[in-house]
Design an enzyme around this catalytic site. Structure first.
Site, PDB file in Angstrom:
ATOM      1  N   HIS A   1       0.896  -1.155   0.000  1.00 37.39           N
ATOM      2  CA  HIS A   1       0.000   0.000   0.000  1.00 37.39           C
ATOM      3  C   HIS A   1       0.938   1.208   0.000  1.00 37.39           C
ATOM      4  CE1 HIS A   1      -3.722   2.206   1.627  1.00 37.39           C
ATOM      5  NE2 HIS A   1      -2.762   3.109   1.574  1.00 37.39           N
TER       6      HIS A   1
ATOM      7  N   ASP B   1      -9.948  -4.412  -4.528  1.00 39.14           N
ATOM      8  CA  ASP B   1      -9.867  -3.776  -3.197  1.00 39.14           C
ATOM      9  C   ASP B   1     -11.265  -3.686  -2.587  1.00 39.14           C
ATOM     10  OD1 ASP B   1      -8.890  -2.622  -0.897  1.00 39.14           O
ATOM     11  OD2 ASP B   1      -8.358  -0.703  -1.805  1.00 39.14           O
TER      12      ASP B   1
ATOM     13  N   PHE C   1     -12.689   4.094   5.468  1.00 35.66           N
ATOM     14  CA  PHE C   1     -12.341   4.081   4.047  1.00 35.66           C
ATOM     15  C   PHE C   1     -12.754   2.741   3.432  1.00 35.66           C
ATOM     16  CE2 PHE C   1      -9.218   6.915   6.048  1.00 35.66           C
ATOM     17  CZ  PHE C   1      -9.230   8.002   5.191  1.00 35.66           C
TER      18      PHE C   1
END
Ligand SMILES: [Zn+2]
Length: 422
Positions: free
Chosen positions: A175, A301, A319
């Site tokens: 990430h 994702d 998120f």
């Protein structure tokens, strides 16, 4: 049991291959010229593709089953045309022990959805202080190492991790965001963040970290995989590194290919994701990078949360965007139908490239191939209706979008994992 799929239009990573009668028997494609079967499906007007493979799924197991569980997640994947997904390890507890991987793989075998593969943490507890026991994790079945959900602040740990993982033949996924540059940013830093008065996360948080990680890969060797690429400059850096022959791959998500930060004007946390939705120029660069192969893979994702969490005020909401069930129809409609993006390349990015990245064989529509297959309807338009999702996360940034290309049949090793024919 034999299954005959008649009159299907075949497409794989080589492009459109024409019409055929595909016979599936014992988990394999037995013939492309028909044959005797107990079950016959008329697939006229439909595309038959290799089923998709998701390198980046958050199944929230163990510990966060209120958001998603193995059954809902793997069945949602099958409904999206996926034969297999790689579950991320930022769970509770973190997937950093062999027993956890073995337990997950055992449980998943009892679910009638997509197959499960597991990514393990790169560092113990994903705390970034010492490496996890990579070789024991690999022995238990880990196919990828990553501290996803966290950023890799310790450059030496990443370098050593890349080197160890390479010896095991396993990629390390990152990430790529500089945590100090991102700071408390919740949306892309730019005109939109300024107008909304929200803390911004600059594109440079990603590109600076990618530049560092590419240097670390050059030093540590090994296979570096960059997750959810979101910026113009990030794509440029990956392209340059590949041109120099570095062993780097990259993925892009359906949301970074179809949405910009202008979606944030309504202040709806459903659009809140990390890395954030960027600007039009970034989206265009990502589409171009996907087409030319700079970006190898589309990965979802898929990041489910409860609706309660996502309906919190913008700064507090978590998120993440759930998208397993819409990924293909979304990209088929928005890229292939509307922009002429090559369908064969999309199939490569969703089906072949992720398998190859993990050292597996890509599924091609040939006699003898593993029958991981998906039949999609390229014509019948249907709006995205999140309340009908199999995933526990019943909301979507694309709610109401009229899409074509919905999967109607997903086969996993020849077994019907999802069916919505007729
Ligand atoms: Zn991430």
């Amino acid at each position: 049991m034999r299954l005959l799929i008649k009159n299907a239009q075949l497409v794989d990573d080589r492009g459109e291959l024409g019409r055929a009668d595909v016979l599936v028997e014992a988990g394999r494609i037995a013939s492309l010229e028909g044959g005797e079967a107990e079950h016959v499906i008329d697939a006229s007007g439909h595309f038959l593709l290799p089923a998709f493979f998701d390198l980046h799924t958050h199944l929230r197991v163990p510990g966060q089953e209120v958001k998603e569980d193995l059954s809902s997640g793997l069945r949602a994947a099958a409904a999206g045309g996926f034969a297999e997904v790689v579950a991320m390890p930022n769970t509770d507890p973190v997937i950093d022990r062999p027993e956890v991987i073995r337990a997950l793989l055992g449980q998943a075998r009892r679910v009638d959805g997509a197959r499960l593969s597991v990514a393990a943490a790169l560092s113990a507890g994903q705390e970034g202080r010492r490496l996890a026991e990579l070789s024991r994790l690999k022995d238990a079945g880990a196919v990828l190492f990553t501290d996803d959900g966290h950023t890799n602040e310790d450059a030496r740990l990443l370098a050593v991790g890349l080197r160890y993982a390479a010896a095991l033949g396993v990629p390390v996924a990152v990430h790529a965001e500089d945590a100090t540059l991102r700071a408390d940013g919740v949306v892309h830093e730019g005109e939109v963040s300024e107008r909304l008065g929200l803390p911004g996360n600059p594109a440079e948080a990603e590109s600076a970290r990618i530049a560092r990680d590419l240097e670390i890969q050059r030093y540590g060797k090994g296979h570096l995989h960059i997750q959810h690429l979101s910026t113009y400059t990030g794509a440029k850096l990956v392209r340059q590194a590949k041109a120099k022959g570095q062993r780097v791959t990259a993925e892009v998500t359906p949301h970074h290919l179809t949405l910009t930060d202008e979606a944030l004007f309504g202040l709806d946390p459903i659009f809140k994701v990390a890395p954030p939705l960027r600007e039009r120029a970034d989206v265009e660069a990502l589409i171009a990078a996907l087409e030319d192969g700079t970006v190898d893979v589309v990965a979802t994702d898929h990041a489910p949360h409860t609706l309660d969490e996502k309906e919190a005020d913008f700064l507090r909401a978590p998120f993440g965007i759930p998208n397993l069930e819409v990924a293909f129809p979304l990209l088929f409609t928005e890229l292939v139908k509307k922009r002429g993006f090559p369908l064969g390349r999309l199939v490569e990015a969703m089906a072949s490239a992720p398998r190859r990245l993990l050292g597996r064989e890509a599924v091609r529509l040939e006699v003898g191939a593993r029958a991981d297959l998906v039949l999609v309807d390229p014509k019948r338009a249907r709006p995205v209706t999140p309340e009908g999702f199999i995933s526990k996360a019943k909301y979507s940034p694309w709610a109401g979008w009229e899409l074509v290309g919905w999967p109607v049949l997903t086969l996993v090793d020849g077994r019907v994992a999802y069916e919505a024919l007729g």
